[in-house]
Scaffold this active site. Structure first.
Site, PDB file in Angstrom:
ATOM      1  N   PRO A 257       0.793  -1.370   0.052  1.00  0.00           N
ATOM      2  CA  PRO A 257      -0.134  -0.173   0.077  1.00  0.00           C
ATOM      3  C   PRO A 257       0.964   1.280  -0.265  1.00  0.00           C
ATOM      4  CG  PRO A 257      -0.754  -1.480   1.637  1.00  0.00           C
ATOM      5  CD  PRO A 257       0.447  -2.120   1.107  1.00  0.00           C
TER       6      PRO A 257
ATOM      7  N   GLU B  12       1.192  -7.048   9.022  1.00  0.00           N
ATOM      8  CA  GLU B  12       1.302  -5.915   9.210  1.00  0.00           C
ATOM      9  C   GLU B  12       2.350  -5.095   7.927  1.00  0.00           C
ATOM     10  OE1 GLU B  12      -0.738  -3.522  10.721  1.00  0.00           O
ATOM     11  OE2 GLU B  12      -1.724  -5.306  11.220  1.00  0.00           O
TER      12      GLU B  12
ATOM     13  N   ARG C  26      -1.873  -9.887 -20.753  1.00  0.00           N
ATOM     14  CA  ARG C  26      -2.687  -9.739 -21.795  1.00  0.00           C
ATOM     15  C   ARG C  26      -1.910  -8.951 -22.904  1.00  0.00           C
ATOM     16  NH1 ARG C  26      -7.322  -8.346 -21.477  1.00  0.00           N
ATOM     17  NH2 ARG C  26      -7.619  -6.583 -22.976  1.00  0.00           N
TER      18      ARG C  26
ATOM     19  N   ASP D  60      -7.550  -0.885 -25.360  1.00  0.00           N
ATOM     20  CA  ASP D  60      -7.991  -0.935 -24.089  1.00  0.00           C
ATOM     21  C   ASP D  60      -7.660   0.494 -23.706  1.00  0.00           C
ATOM     22  OD1 ASP D  60      -8.211  -3.673 -23.885  1.00  0.00           O
ATOM     23  OD2 ASP D  60      -6.228  -4.134 -22.940  1.00  0.00           O
TER      24      ASP D  60
END
Length: 249
Positions: free
Chosen positions: A89, A116, A154, A169
């Site tokens: 994150p 964590e 992809r 895309d």
């Protein structure tokens, strides 16, 4: 291309390369995905991979020793020196441009954290890049690793049934994709835009570009600001805005 994924729950990651486009890429020999479990590189009977954080606080932290051993084993098993990426994150937000840079290389090592997080010393000694897939927190890095694998797969030549699909895309041209329609022509009294039924390729291409610009303007103006618009694109966007304004009167 070869991607190695270090994860406490390798079965989660294995699901992404056993089906769909990623599975097809693996079957065709375009992509190889291997999973490695840090528990296999522990030395105690309980196969411990986490411990309490120094300084106190809730949760557990992944220990550096098993992760260092497994990453070293992965690198020793490869002839190249791939980039080691920690799914975190706190990492830089994943963008299409980053995916395309990876596609040009020979592969990656993806580290999926849990609990964590990972001992900072391991990140300093073994990790090249930290990547996030969004401003939210998941239970672990396995799903972000699956996202990276799928995004790369992809883009590999031969992975998609139609080579033009990846080129059209969202984000490839710095814009969101235009709306798409298929049969039937009428669904719940909603019609397919008439221009798509004309067979006039230039008009259809113009409509699609205008719609992509308009959708990006409505939903992600930050993309427009970062990308910039040509004179023709500014005209198309203004036409789109005027049409939408007229339709709401």
């Amino acid at each position: 291309m070869r991607i190695d994924v270090v994860a406490l729950f390798p079965e989660l990651v294995q699901a992404v390369y056993r089906s769909g486009i990623t599975g097809r890429a693996c079957e065709r020999g375009l992509l190889q995905v291997r999973t490695w479990n840090p528990r296999d590189y522990t030395s105690d009977v309980h196969r411990t991979v986490d411990d309490r954080p120094y300084g106190g606080g809730p949760g557990m932290v992944m220990k550096p020793e098993p992760l260092a051993k497994v990453i070293d084993a992965v690198l020793a098993d490869r002839e190249d020196r791939p980039e080691v990426v920690y799914l975190s994150p706190q990492g830089r937000m994943l963008q299409h441009q980053q995916v395309m840079q990876w596609v040009q290389g020979s592969g990656l090592v993806l580290l999926a954290g849990r609990y964590e997080g990972v001992d900072e010393r391991l990140l300093q000694s073994r990790v090249d890049t930290e990547i996030s897939i969004g401003d939210y927190v998941l239970s672990g890095g396995e799903i972000p690793a699956m996202v990276v694998v799928d995004a790369i797969a992809r883009q590999l030549p031969g992975a998609l049934g139609n080579a033009d699909s990846a080129a059209q895309d969202s984000y490839v041209d710095g814009l969101l994709d235009c709306p798409h329609y298929t049969r039937p022509e009428v669904f719940e009294n909603r019609l397919v835009p008439s221009v798509l039924l004309t067979g006039h390729h230039q008009q259809i291409a113009r409509w699609r570009k205008s719609s992509a610009l308009g959708r990006t303007y409505e939903r992600r103006q930050d993309l427009l600001a970062a990308r910039g618009l040509s004179a023709e694109e500014k005209i198309l966007l203004n036409e789109y805005i005027e049409e939408q304004t007229e339709s709401m009167k």
